[in-house]
Design an enzyme around this catalytic site. Structure first.
Site, PDB file in Angstrom:
ATOM      1  N   LYS A  77       0.157  -3.761   5.086  1.00 19.75           N
ATOM      2  CA  LYS A  77      -0.731  -4.506   4.203  1.00 19.75           C
ATOM      3  C   LYS A  77       0.022  -5.448   3.261  1.00 19.75           C
ATOM      4  CE  LYS A  77      -4.606  -3.213   2.845  1.00 19.75           C
ATOM      5  NZ  LYS A  77      -5.671  -2.674   1.970  1.00 19.75           N
ATOM      6  N   ASN A  93      -1.556  -7.005   0.103  1.00 17.39           N
ATOM      7  CA  ASN A  93      -2.766  -7.108  -0.712  1.00 17.39           C
ATOM      8  C   ASN A  93      -2.693  -8.251  -1.727  1.00 17.39           C
ATOM      9  OD1 ASN A  93      -3.867  -4.769   0.483  1.00 17.39           O
ATOM     10  ND2 ASN A  93      -2.689  -3.473  -0.909  1.00 17.39           N
ATOM     11  N   SER A 132       0.851  -1.188   0.000  1.00 16.91           N
ATOM     12  CA  SER A 132       0.000   0.000   0.000  1.00 16.91           C
ATOM     13  C   SER A 132       0.885   1.237   0.000  1.00 16.91           C
ATOM     14  CB  SER A 132      -0.910  -0.003   1.228  1.00 16.91           C
ATOM     15  OG  SER A 132      -1.482   1.259   1.447  1.00 16.91           O
ATOM     16  N   ARG A 137     -21.718  -6.100 -46.245  1.00 15.89           N
ATOM     17  CA  ARG A 137     -20.684  -5.565 -45.347  1.00 15.89           C
ATOM     18  C   ARG A 137     -21.380  -4.591 -44.417  1.00 15.89           C
ATOM     19  NH1 ARG A 137     -15.434  -3.645 -48.121  1.00 15.89           N
ATOM     20  NH2 ARG A 137     -15.772  -5.745 -48.956  1.00 15.89           N
TER      21      ARG A 137
END
Length: 404
Positions: free
Chosen positions: A273, A275, A267, A307
């Protein structure tokens, strides 16, 4: 390539890039010119080595705005640099859609090869995780709540089955990718005129397929199932990885603590942290893949006349985005499962805690079954989980043998 809006885009390398697309269009023109010469339609001195430079991408891209696709601009560049005889025969019998559709197919083939390699790595890694943790007790949850006893092996085998469901069709898809040769309105009229007969015109299309190592095909032109089939395969891959990643993000919550990425992300402001970044980025791809696939289907449904007026054009960037994002998700998933860590102790503790917290324990269903049958309950209430694990591992071994 890099993309600040899509972290990890560099993992897709040059796949479906402008340069790869331009090279594929040139390859189609080169192969067609060679087929005309080999068939005796164009003179031998029309044969030439067609090439473009890196700087041509910008020029061709800007000119593409004039005609709505890059093929006319490419032909102008190639003819400017070719001798008179080559310029005279270049692109004869083709239309822009032939070149563009076939070039897209060539680019997609490289994507499918890469995704297939990543899937094989995932199958190996998940099989090893099952063997390591197959009998470890774990809590199975339904609708976010504690449900029944299970095993980590059973959980991982469901991930593996999902990956196999996505990976198994890829090999067949790679070998059936079709060439597109139809001429201006999909009737091969100009090619038939050049070749002198319908059979000879069809043979030219087959020769182009052979040179590009694609599957021969009658003109598919405004029948866009080859494109939606590719999109569906890519979305199915992202679906399977998304399921796996969602379980990882849930299982890595501190209050659950049963799973952890090999190397989580940090973080910018909270040093504590760790993560589950790989799982987060995989979920991102899974959440956006389906809508991209839906756009391909919407374009297919809106195909009109010989087309389409916009639907065909909507496919190119959509498929490119879906393809590159799928490759990135494939790489992230391989990284995730190869480094994934399980805490067997925490899984067992969560199972025990859930059993204590339940009013009648987690085996109330078993008690109901024993009352119905009059037989004593089995000591291990995991049913056929072990058999399911064995069957999935057997399927994985067969897949790896077939893909080696």
């Amino acid at each position: 390539m890099t993309d600040l809006f899509w972290p990890g885009d560099h993992l897709a390398g040059d796949l479906m890039s402008d340069g790869a697309f331009l090279a594929a269009m040139v390859a189609v023109e080169q192969a067609w010119l060679g087929a005309l010469v080999d068939a005796g339609i164009a003179p031998a001195d029309a044969r030439a080595d067609l090439s473009v430079a890196d700087g041509d991408v910008e020029t061709i891209a800007r000119r593409a705005d004039v005609d709505g696709n890059p093929v006319s601009a490419l032909i102008a560049v190639l003819r400017d640099r070719a001798d008179a005889e080559t310029a005279r025969w270049l692109h004869r019998g083709l239309t822009s859609q032939d070149v563009l559709d076939t070039a897209v197919i060539l680019c997609v083939r490289d994507v499918l090869i890469r995704v297939g390699v990543e899937c094989a790595a995932q199958v190996r890694a998940l099989s090893e995780l099952i063997e390591t943790h197959r009998d470890a007790p774990a809590l199975a949850r339904t609708l976010t709540q504690a449900a029944l006893p299970s095993t980590l092996g059973a959980k991982i085998s469901r991930w593996l089955a999902g990956v196999l469901d996505a990976a198994e069709p890829l090999a067949g898809l790679r070998t059936s990718l079709p060439v597109q040769v139809g001429g201006a309105v999909g009737t091969l009229a100009a090619t038939t005129e050049l070749a002198g007969s319908i059979d000879a015109a069809l043979a030219l299309g087959d020769a182009l397929a052979d040179r590009l190592m694609l599957a021969p095909a009658l003109p598919w032109h405004t029948t866009r199932s080859p494109i939606t089939r590719i999109g569906d395969a890519l979305v199915t891959c992202c679906d399977s990885w998304g399921h796996l990643a969602a379980d990882v993000t849930t299982g890595s919550r501190p209050e659950v603590g049963e799973l952890a990425e090999g190397s989580g992300g940090g973080s910018s402001t909270m040093p504590h942290k760790n993560n589950p970044v790989r799982a987060v980025l995989i979920r991102r791809a899974a959440l956006t893949a389906g809508p991209l696939g839906a756009t391909l289907h919407a374009a297919s449904a809106a195909s009109v006349d010989e087309r389409s007026d916009g639907a065909w054009h909507a496919e190119w960037a959509t498929l490119r985005t879906l393809a590159r994002r799928t490759v990135v998700a494939a790489a992230h998933t391989s990284d995730l499962v190869c480094g994934l860590r399980f805490d067997e102790g925490r899984a067992a503790a969560n199972l025990a805690a859930a059993n204590l917290a339940a009013a009648d324990g987690l085996l109330s269903e078993q008690q109901t079954m024993t009352e119905l049958t009059g037989r004593p309950g089995l000591s291990d209430y995991t049913g056929a989980a072990d058999r399911v694990v064995d069957a999935t591992l057997s399927r994985a071994r067969h897949f790896l043998e077939e893909s080696s």
